[in-house]
Write an enzyme that holds these catalytic residues in place. Structure first.
Site, mmCIF file in Angstrom:
data_model
loop_
_atom_site.group_PDB
_atom_site.id
_atom_site.type_symbol
_atom_site.label_atom_id
_atom_site.label_comp_id
_atom_site.label_asym_id
_atom_site.label_seq_id
_atom_site.Cartn_x
_atom_site.Cartn_y
_atom_site.Cartn_z
ATOM 1 N N ASP A 143 32.645 48.691 39.506
ATOM 2 C CA ASP A 143 33.392 47.491 39.378
ATOM 3 C C ASP A 143 32.587 46.263 40.353
ATOM 4 O O ASP A 143 33.232 46.239 41.347
ATOM 5 C CB ASP A 143 34.797 47.692 39.882
ATOM 6 C CG ASP A 143 35.819 46.467 39.764
ATOM 7 O OD1 ASP A 143 35.370 45.359 39.168
ATOM 8 O OD2 ASP A 143 36.695 46.399 40.332
ATOM 9 N N GLU A 177 36.121 36.901 40.491
ATOM 10 C CA GLU A 177 36.931 37.328 39.402
ATOM 11 C C GLU A 177 38.109 38.219 40.157
ATOM 12 O O GLU A 177 39.163 38.202 39.785
ATOM 13 C CB GLU A 177 36.131 38.538 38.593
ATOM 14 C CG GLU A 177 36.955 38.990 37.282
ATOM 15 C CD GLU A 177 37.887 40.384 37.733
ATOM 16 O OE1 GLU A 177 38.644 40.814 37.052
ATOM 17 O OE2 GLU A 177 37.670 40.756 38.901
ATOM 18 N N GLU A 178 37.617 38.788 41.367
ATOM 19 C CA GLU A 178 38.772 39.684 41.896
ATOM 20 C C GLU A 178 39.756 38.952 42.894
ATOM 21 O O GLU A 178 40.776 39.335 43.373
ATOM 22 C CB GLU A 178 37.846 40.710 43.195
ATOM 23 C CG GLU A 178 36.985 41.413 42.600
ATOM 24 C CD GLU A 178 37.375 42.704 41.600
ATOM 25 O OE1 GLU A 178 38.663 42.456 41.670
ATOM 26 O OE2 GLU A 178 36.805 43.518 41.373
ATOM 27 N N ASP A 206 33.512 44.736 32.054
ATOM 28 C CA ASP A 206 33.973 44.829 33.344
ATOM 29 C C ASP A 206 34.357 46.380 33.589
ATOM 30 O O ASP A 206 35.269 46.693 33.093
ATOM 31 C CB ASP A 206 35.126 43.894 33.437
ATOM 32 C CG ASP A 206 35.684 43.881 34.971
ATOM 33 O OD1 ASP A 206 35.156 44.786 35.795
ATOM 34 O OD2 ASP A 206 36.987 43.182 35.176
HETATM 35 N N1 TRP Z 1 39.063 43.412 35.945
HETATM 36 C C1 TRP Z 1 39.453 44.414 36.832
HETATM 37 C C2 TRP Z 1 38.995 44.434 38.102
HETATM 38 O O1 TRP Z 1 37.802 43.737 38.257
HETATM 39 C C3 TRP Z 1 39.467 45.762 36.313
HETATM 40 C C4 TRP Z 1 40.345 46.055 35.137
HETATM 41 C C5 TRP Z 1 41.614 46.665 35.010
HETATM 42 C C6 TRP Z 1 40.113 45.637 33.870
HETATM 43 N N2 TRP Z 1 41.946 46.514 33.729
HETATM 44 C C7 TRP Z 1 41.069 46.045 32.831
HETATM 45 C C8 TRP Z 1 38.867 45.086 33.319
HETATM 46 C C9 TRP Z 1 41.020 46.039 31.551
HETATM 47 C C10 TRP Z 1 38.751 45.115 31.867
HETATM 48 C C11 TRP Z 1 39.654 45.631 31.055
HETATM 49 O O2 TRP Z 1 39.495 45.006 39.178
HETATM 50 ZN ZN ZN Z 2 37.780 44.837 40.320
#
Ligand code: TRP
Ligand code: ZN
Ligand code: CA
Length: 323
Positions: A143, A177-178, A206
């Protein structure tokens, strides 16, 4: 898959003609495949097999960057900027036109990296992206080093192949993004209405190398979803619709702005069921990624098969949706 991907019906390097029939005729006539398309029809290039070793080499570099910078690649930290510089240098050397877009979040400077591949109809843009920042707890290799490395290697494959599709290709690595999809929201909010409407598809990657993987396809746009499902059908690997928190990644701002979106996901902190383990292997009763947002999200936190399949799927979609 590294060799003889089943979706590549003709093993002619780089290109195949629009139909197998045309290719067969030209082979019998001794003609070259590249020149085989009759006037008025266009040749369609098959997607390359993305070498998973190259994707893993990018992950090794991102891990080293985190290790050298306090253990993470988080927004506003040195490890983020170093990650961006690494990706940008590869793209610049490969002939992309790169742009660093700066923004501020939580009193720290953040950056998106945008890379345009010269050529194609600029009012028909196919865009692929992934977030390049990690959380502060760790290196963020699944991630989202995984998506970042796969998108990078696909872009480099475009350059290596000399791929010149009818549509314009754009790639993006998002910051922060986080912190709530800050970078991708900033990008979408700062697009003019005209430039936003030129983006005919946004593909998001992602977390695509989860250690106990599932194979999830976003169901937002039927055409994009079909492309990914087609790829997985060719491998004989079943997929499920992505439901682990819809709108939790960088496709959300695009979708909210009316852009068709899609993507792939191999799972985060949800638990793999017995039914899922039966069809995908791995361990039921355990998270898809036990190291999600933790210090153990290192290069050891990657399933190579998932990373390989999903990287090849990125290329399949980029090739397939752009010509
Ligand atoms: N975007 C989230 C992160 O970076 C991870 C994530 C959780 C995700 N559920 C998702 C990414 C569904 C894509 C689709 O922590
Ligand atoms: Zn993440
Ligand atoms: Ca591959």
């Amino acid at each position: 898959m590294e060799f003889g991907a089943p979706h590549m019906k003709l093993s002619v390097p780089g290109r195949v003609t629009a139909t197998a029939v045309a290719a067969t005729v030209s082979l019998l006539a001794g003609g070259s495949i590249a020149g085989a398309a009759p006037a008025g029809t266009s040749a369609v290039a098959a997607a390359p097999d993305i070498p998973v070793a190259n994707v893993k080499a990018h992950l090794t570099q991102l891990q080293s960057i985190a290790t050298a910078n306090g253990g993470n690649r988080a927004h506003g930290r040195a490890g983020y900027r170093a990650s961006l510089d690494y990706v940008k240098a590869k793209l610049d050397a490969a002939g992309f036109t790169t742009t660093v877009q700066q923004f501020t979040s939580s009193s720290r400077t953040g950056y998106n990296l945008i890379a345009d591949w010269p050529g194609g109809e600029t009012n028909q843009v196919i865009m692929s992206g992934s977030h390049l920042d990690s959380v502060t707890a760790g290196a963020g290799i699944n991630d989202n080093g995984s998506g970042s490395a796969a998108v990078l290697e696909t872009a480099l494959a475009v350059s290596r192949a000399g791929f010149h599709p009818t549509k314009h290709l754009r790639f993006a690595w998002w910051g922060a993004e986080e912190l709530g999809m800050v970078g991708s929201k900033y990008y979408v909010n700062n697009l003019s209405t005209a430039n936003r409407s030129k983006i005919k598809g946004y593909l998001n990657f992602d977390m695509i190398g989860s250690p106990n993987p599932g194979y999830f396809v976003y169901d937002d746009d039927p055409g994009i979803e079909k492309t990914f499902k087609e790829y997985y059908a060719g491998l004989g690997v079943p997929t499920e619709i992505e439901t682990e928190g819809d709108g939790r990644s960088d496709h959300a701002p695009f979708k909210n702005a009316g852009v068709p979106v899609g993507g792939l996901f191999s799972g985060a902190d949800y638990i793999k069921t017995a039914a899922q383990a039966a069809k995908w292997g791995g361990t039921s009763g355990r998270a898809f990624d036990r190291c999600y947002h933790s210090s153990c999200d290192t290069t050891a936190n990657i399933d190579d098969t998932a990373l390989d399949r999903n990287s090849d799927a990125v290329a399949y979609a980029v090739w397939g949706l752009s010509q």
